[in-house]
Scaffold this motif. Structure first.
Motif, short mmCIF file in Angstrom:
data_model
loop_
_atom_site.label_atom_id
_atom_site.label_comp_id
_atom_site.label_asym_id
_atom_site.label_seq_id
_atom_site.Cartn_x
_atom_site.Cartn_y
_atom_site.Cartn_z
N ASN A 1 0.85 -1.18 0.00
CA ASN A 1 0.00 0.00 0.00
C ASN A 1 0.90 1.24 0.00
OD1 ASN A 1 -2.40 -1.49 0.09
ND2 ASN A 1 -2.35 -1.57 2.34
N ASP A 2 0.40 2.30 -0.61
CA ASP A 2 1.10 3.59 -0.64
C ASP A 2 2.33 3.59 -1.53
OD1 ASP A 2 -0.73 4.62 1.35
OD2 ASP A 2 0.43 3.50 2.84
N VAL A 3 2.47 2.58 -2.38
CA VAL A 3 3.57 2.55 -3.35
C VAL A 3 2.98 2.46 -4.76
CG1 VAL A 3 5.52 1.24 -4.28
CG2 VAL A 3 5.28 1.54 -1.81
N TYR A 4 3.43 3.36 -5.63
CA TYR A 4 3.07 3.31 -7.05
C TYR A 4 4.33 2.86 -7.79
CZ TYR A 4 -0.76 6.37 -5.51
OH TYR A 4 -1.84 6.92 -4.84
N LEU A 5 4.37 1.61 -8.21
CA LEU A 5 5.56 1.06 -8.87
C LEU A 5 5.30 0.84 -10.35
CD1 LEU A 5 8.43 -0.13 -8.84
CD2 LEU A 5 7.40 -2.35 -8.22
N TYR A 6 6.17 1.42 -11.18
CA TYR A 6 6.07 1.26 -12.63
C TYR A 6 7.37 0.65 -13.14
CZ TYR A 6 1.97 4.32 -12.59
OH TYR A 6 0.73 4.86 -12.35
N THR A 7 7.24 -0.22 -14.16
CA THR A 7 8.41 -0.86 -14.78
C THR A 7 8.56 -0.39 -16.22
OG1 THR A 7 7.16 -2.74 -15.62
CG2 THR A 7 8.01 -2.90 -13.35
N VAL A 8 9.59 -0.90 -16.88
CA VAL A 8 9.84 -0.57 -18.28
C VAL A 8 8.61 -0.85 -19.14
CG1 VAL A 8 11.15 -1.21 -20.34
CG2 VAL A 8 12.34 -0.84 -18.18
N ASP A 9 7.98 -2.02 -18.92
CA ASP A 9 6.81 -2.38 -19.73
C ASP A 9 5.66 -1.40 -19.51
OD1 ASP A 9 8.19 -4.52 -20.72
OD2 ASP A 9 7.27 -6.00 -19.36
N ASP A 10 5.48 -0.96 -18.27
CA ASP A 10 4.41 0.02 -18.00
C ASP A 10 4.67 1.33 -18.73
OD1 ASP A 10 3.15 -1.74 -16.19
OD2 ASP A 10 4.53 -1.11 -14.59
N LEU A 11 5.93 1.77 -18.74
CA LEU A 11 6.26 3.05 -19.35
C LEU A 11 6.28 2.99 -20.87
CD1 LEU A 11 9.10 4.49 -17.08
CD2 LEU A 11 6.66 4.89 -16.97
N GLN A 12 6.52 1.80 -21.42
CA GLN A 12 6.63 1.69 -22.88
C GLN A 12 5.35 2.14 -23.56
OE1 GLN A 12 9.58 0.76 -24.54
NE2 GLN A 12 8.39 1.78 -26.13
#
Length: 455
Positions: free
Chosen positions: A292-303
């Protein structure tokens, strides 16, 4: 005169060729003066960046780009034949269009990037300070600055993220509307992290901390953006300070685990953290995304964000090209008008020379006691004949040879068949009088003016 752009960029030349043709700050002034000292050039500006070297110059119409290519090779001590396959050349209309595209970011490695406009402005300023930018290039570059501003204002060419770093910062701005009170922790010190730091700094981030295995490298990045550097071993201690975490290292194993993030959240009293993992393999354990309270983005999300940004910029580029085509035509119309200005000046000088000769002759005749009426009539008759002689001869020849286009052009040029009032207080013969009426004689004050050397 003719406009020429000769250059090479990231699309036409590898980096080793580009490096050999770069004009550094220590040689640029000498290069500009050398360029304009060339017998075929009258004005010159040089744009030199890591991705392009371009020479802008005003040439004699008979000159060739090969002469400027040879100058470029000689200046850098490089065989011109070696660089010839990597060079492009644009003349006149194409040169104007190319400069407008460059200044608007349409020819950049990253479509729509804004830094190039500042580099173009600096190149122009250097040429102005060196005295090598004259009337034509001065007008062209001022025109290009105006067009680039319009492209930025009227299109979305620079608003969409087209790099992982830009996409990460764009998402951060969506989560934290005001970055001025936020702290960003950047893990790594490579190109992506440096770019992320640049974007964050431009958008007013409160604090930047750069963590890297080599503290010296971290300091090089942090010092550019008023940040400070830490060793990777200190990462866990500084994690609770971070509202934004961007990580891009070459580590084969995660540098941030779930446990470390949980402890940081406790210290933060569960204030949200925005985390972007751009590394492959991952720097942040995937399980962190479940907290909770973490917004995690990876390379695939940003692509997906980057792809959408590219589509948006390509659409904006099409709109920008319409603006550029319109303003290219506008500048070329101004350039063509210079030929007319020169022609008009030459024609007026010839007419004024004939006038001065006739007035001088008339003054001598008046001084010799000849009748003023006779002198004036002879002056008018001779002046008219001399001014009309050459055009009349050419028009008769055109009639004999069937050059109807020239006859039509003359009809338009002289506005034949139309009532034309002359400038000032003078009146064209016949204007204001009935058809067939002889033009009145000049009044006495006109005679005095001619006799006194006026007119």
């Amino acid at each position: 005169m003719s406009l020429l752009i000769l250059g090479l960029n990231h699309k036409t030349a590898p980096v080793d060729i580009r490096e050999r043709l770069t004009f550094g700050p220590d040689v640029i002034v000498g290069a500009l003066r050398s360029l304009t000292d060339h017998p075929v050039t009258s004005e010159g500006i040089i744009l030199s960046t890591c991705n392009r070297t371009e020479v802008y110059c005003v040439l004699d119409p008979q000159a060739s780009e090969a002469q400027i290519r040879d100058w470029l090779g000689r200046f850098h001590g490089v065989d011109p034949q070696l660089i010839a396959p990597h060079l492009y050349a644009y003349r006149d209309h194409d040169a104007v269009s190319h400069l407008l595209k460059v200044a608007s970011g349409l020819d950049s490695m990253v479509l729509g990037e804004p830094q190039i406009l500042g580099q173009v402005k600096q190149s122009f300023q250097t040429a102005c300070d060196s005295g090598t930018a004259g009337r034509l290039l001065g007008r062209l570059f001022q025109h290009c600055f105006s067009v680039a501003k319009q492209v930025r204002t009227d299109t979305a060419i620079g608003s969409s993220p087209v790099s992982m770093a830009f996409a990460a910062v764009s998402l951060a701005r969506q989560i934290f509307s005001d970055l001025s009170s936020q702290t960003a922790l950047l893990i790594g010190a490579g190109e992506t992290i440096e770019l992320a730091a640049r974007h964050l700094h431009q958008h007013g981030i409160g604090r930047i901390v750069v963590a890297n295995r080599t503290v010296e490298r971290a300091h090089l990045v942090a010092s550019q953006f008023d940040g400070y550097a830490i060793a990777l071993t200190e990462l866990v201690n500084h994690l609770p300070e971070a509202d934004i975490v961007v990580s891009s290292t070459a580590s084969p194993l995660p540098v941030l685990g779930k446990g470390a993030v949980e402890r940081a959240l406790k210290i933060r009293k569960h204030r949200p953290m925005f985390m972007v993992d751009i590394a492959v393999p991952r720097d942040i354990e995937p399980e962190v995304g479940n907290l909770n309270d973490v917004y995690l983005y990876t390379v695939d999300d940003l692509q997906g964000v980057v792809d959408e940004g590219m589509r948006s910029r390509h659409q904006a580029a099409a709109q920008a090209m319409e603006i550029i085509e319109l303003h290219t035509a506008e500048f070329m119309a101004w350039l063509r008008s210079l030929d007319a200005v020169t022609l008009i000046q030459d024609y007026r000088q010839r007419a004024e020379s004939i006038r001065d000769q006739m007035v001088a002759r008339a003054q001598k005749q008046l001084a010799a006691g000849k009748s003023a009426d006779d002198v004036i009539c002879q002056l008018a008759h001779t002046l008219t004949n001399k001014i009309l002689h050459t055009p009349s001869v050419r028009l008769r020849r055109a009639g004999r040879e069937g050059q109807s286009d020239l006859l039509e052009a003359a009809n338009q040029l002289f506005a034949l068949g139309q009532d034309i009032a002359a400038d000032g207080d003078e009146t064209v013969a016949g204007a204001g009088s009935t058809s067939g009426t002889k033009t009145p004689s000049c009044p006495a004050e006109t005679l005095a003016r001619v006799a006194g050397g006026g007119g």
